[in-house]
Motif scaffolding. Structure first.
Motif, short mmCIF file in Angstrom:
data_model
loop_
_atom_site.label_atom_id
_atom_site.label_comp_id
_atom_site.label_asym_id
_atom_site.label_seq_id
_atom_site.Cartn_x
_atom_site.Cartn_y
_atom_site.Cartn_z
N GLU A 185 65.38 81.77 55.84
CA GLU A 185 64.36 81.93 56.88
C GLU A 185 63.00 81.43 56.41
N THR A 186 62.65 81.76 55.16
CA THR A 186 61.36 81.35 54.62
C THR A 186 61.30 79.84 54.45
N ILE A 187 62.38 79.28 53.94
CA ILE A 187 62.40 77.82 53.74
C ILE A 187 62.43 77.10 55.08
N GLN A 188 63.09 77.69 56.06
CA GLN A 188 63.11 77.09 57.40
C GLN A 188 61.70 77.00 57.96
N GLY A 189 60.89 78.03 57.72
CA GLY A 189 59.49 78.01 58.16
C GLY A 189 58.71 76.89 57.48
N PHE A 190 58.98 76.69 56.18
CA PHE A 190 58.32 75.62 55.44
C PHE A 190 58.73 74.25 55.98
N ILE A 191 60.02 74.07 56.24
CA ILE A 191 60.53 72.79 56.76
C ILE A 191 59.93 72.52 58.14
N TYR A 192 59.84 73.56 58.95
CA TYR A 192 59.29 73.42 60.30
C TYR A 192 57.84 72.95 60.25
N GLN A 193 57.07 73.55 59.33
CA GLN A 193 55.65 73.16 59.20
C GLN A 193 55.53 71.74 58.66
N SER A 194 56.38 71.39 57.72
CA SER A 194 56.34 70.04 57.13
C SER A 194 56.64 68.97 58.16
N ALA A 195 57.55 69.32 59.08
CA ALA A 195 57.98 68.35 60.11
C ALA A 195 56.83 67.91 61.00
N SER A 224 53.93 66.98 59.99
CA SER A 224 53.07 65.99 59.34
C SER A 224 53.81 64.84 58.65
N VAL A 225 55.15 64.93 58.59
CA VAL A 225 55.91 63.84 57.95
C VAL A 225 56.99 63.33 58.90
N ASN A 226 57.43 62.10 58.68
CA ASN A 226 58.47 61.53 59.54
C ASN A 226 59.84 62.07 59.14
N ALA A 227 60.83 61.71 59.95
CA ALA A 227 62.19 62.25 59.75
C ALA A 227 62.76 61.86 58.39
N ARG A 228 62.46 60.65 57.95
CA ARG A 228 63.00 60.18 56.66
C ARG A 228 62.41 60.99 55.51
N SER A 229 61.10 61.24 55.55
CA SER A 229 60.46 62.03 54.50
C SER A 229 60.94 63.48 54.52
N GLN A 230 61.14 63.99 55.74
CA GLN A 230 61.64 65.36 55.89
C GLN A 230 63.05 65.48 55.30
N SER A 231 63.87 64.48 55.57
CA SER A 231 65.24 64.48 55.04
C SER A 231 65.23 64.43 53.52
N ARG A 232 64.33 63.63 52.96
CA ARG A 232 64.24 63.53 51.50
C ARG A 232 63.78 64.84 50.88
N LEU A 233 62.85 65.53 51.56
CA LEU A 233 62.34 66.81 51.09
C LEU A 233 63.46 67.86 51.06
N ILE A 234 64.24 67.91 52.13
CA ILE A 234 65.36 68.87 52.21
C ILE A 234 66.37 68.58 51.10
N SER A 235 66.65 67.29 50.89
CA SER A 235 67.60 66.90 49.85
C SER A 235 67.09 67.30 48.47
N GLY A 236 65.77 67.12 48.24
CA GLY A 236 65.18 67.48 46.95
C GLY A 236 65.26 68.98 46.69
N LEU A 237 64.95 69.77 47.71
CA LEU A 237 65.01 71.23 47.57
C LEU A 237 66.45 71.71 47.37
N ARG A 238 67.36 71.07 48.09
CA ARG A 238 68.78 71.44 47.94
C ARG A 238 69.24 71.23 46.50
N GLY A 239 68.78 70.13 45.90
CA GLY A 239 69.12 69.85 44.51
C GLY A 239 68.56 70.89 43.56
N PHE A 240 67.34 71.34 43.83
CA PHE A 240 66.70 72.36 42.98
C PHE A 240 67.49 73.67 43.02
N PHE A 241 67.87 74.11 44.21
CA PHE A 241 68.59 75.38 44.32
C PHE A 241 70.04 75.26 43.83
N ASN A 242 70.61 74.06 43.92
CA ASN A 242 71.92 73.84 43.30
C ASN A 242 71.83 73.99 41.78
#
Length: 298
Positions: free
Chosen positions: A54-64, A66-84
């Motif tokens: 829920e908290t990360i969803q709020g962060f992603i929503y706010q990021s969206a 100010s950034v385009n879809a490609r940058s948003q996708s890269r951000l999600i991928s980067g965070l997913r790697g960190f939590f993995n």
């Protein structure tokens, strides 16, 4: 575990275990730091072990916003790697980005130059100046060997194996590969070495660096961008290009002329063939010619 400690350990893991380049490590760290800044700005006190979707969803929503879809996708991928990574180290049992979908983005085709445009750019170099011979040798090497800009600036004299017709290239994650180099490019590098580089005062620790700036040090990535931008303006080329455009053009032209995709993959240093497959955007007319030439029912 604090966020600072988690990011520090993660970067160490990326360097030692994954063997990633410094640029990649910095970018992956920035993805997590953006999340930390969001938490700080919203007075959310929670550790990387406790944070939930829920908290990360709020962060992603706010990021969206100010950034385009490609940058948003890269951000999600980067965070997913960190939590993995945190799961891998047994700090967590679940990834809070598991159910967060990346935005749908089209596959961006790379900009390319025609052979004529490349010839025009290289012909526009002022060879009356010492740096002209260097710039010609650099652009010829970028195009004929399909190098990344960091691979070009990092090229060493000891990487040149002209008798064998190859250069040794150090790519992402310090992975090395041998790339063929054509005689004409060898000639331009040799001219630069004999007529320009041999007369320079070279700074300590740069004696083995091939392409040098006027101060006798390694060229920066930014300088290569500037050289290409000025040549683009000089010939009135309206395309938005960068050093990477020469790499894209190298792969595209090889493919158009019948080169094997796996051979191109090896020369580019791509780990996966799927990365190389983006160059399959060659002209429909060329594909039609192939069918008409090689299909048994033509």
């Amino acid at each position: 575990m604090t966020w600072n400690q988690a990011i520090k350990d993660y970067k160490l893991y990326l360097k030692i275990e994954r063997g990633l380049s410094n640029n990649s490590i910095v970018n992956y760290g920035l993805d997590v730091e953006k999340l930390v800044n969001y938490l700080d700005n919203n007075n959310i006190i929670i550790s990387p072990i406790q944070i939930e979707s829920e908290t990360i969803q709020g962060f992603i929503y706010q990021s969206a916003k100010s950034v385009n879809a490609r940058s948003q996708s890269r951000l999600i991928s980067g965070l997913r790697g960190f939590f993995n990574y945190l799961i891998f180290e047994d700090y967590r049992t679940t990834n809070p980005l598991e159910l967060i979908e990346s935005p749908k983005i089209g596959r961006k085709l790379p900009n390319t130059l025609s052979e004529d445009e490349i010839n025009q750019l290289i012909a526009a170099i002022d060879l009356s100046k010492p740096e002209g011979e260097r710039n010609r040798a650099m652009l010829e090497t970028l195009y004929s060997c399909g190098l990344r800009v960091s691979e070009l600036t990092g090229l060493k004299l000891s990487d040149l194996f002209f008798d064998e017709g190859f250069i040794k290239v150090t790519g992402k994650g310090d992975k090395q590969r041998f790339v063929p180099i054509v005689p004409s490019t060898q000639k331009y590098i040799t001219i630069y070495r004999k007529e320009v580089r041999s007369h320079q005062k070279i700074q300590p620790s740069f004696e083995d660096t091939l392409f040098l700036n006027r101060r006798g040090k390694q060229l920066t990535r930014a300088m290569i961008f500037t050289i290409i931008k000025r040549l683009t303006e000089k010939i009135g080329l309206k395309k938005s290009i960068s050093p990477h455009t020469f790499r894209h053009s190298f792969a595209t032209h090889l493919l158009e002329n019948g080169a094997d995709l796996r051979a191109i993959q090896q020369m580019l240093g791509h780990e996966s063939i799927t990365t190389t497959e983006i160059y399959m955007h060659i002209e429909k007319g060329h594909l039609q010619d192939i069918v008409e030439t090689f299909h048994p029912r033509k």
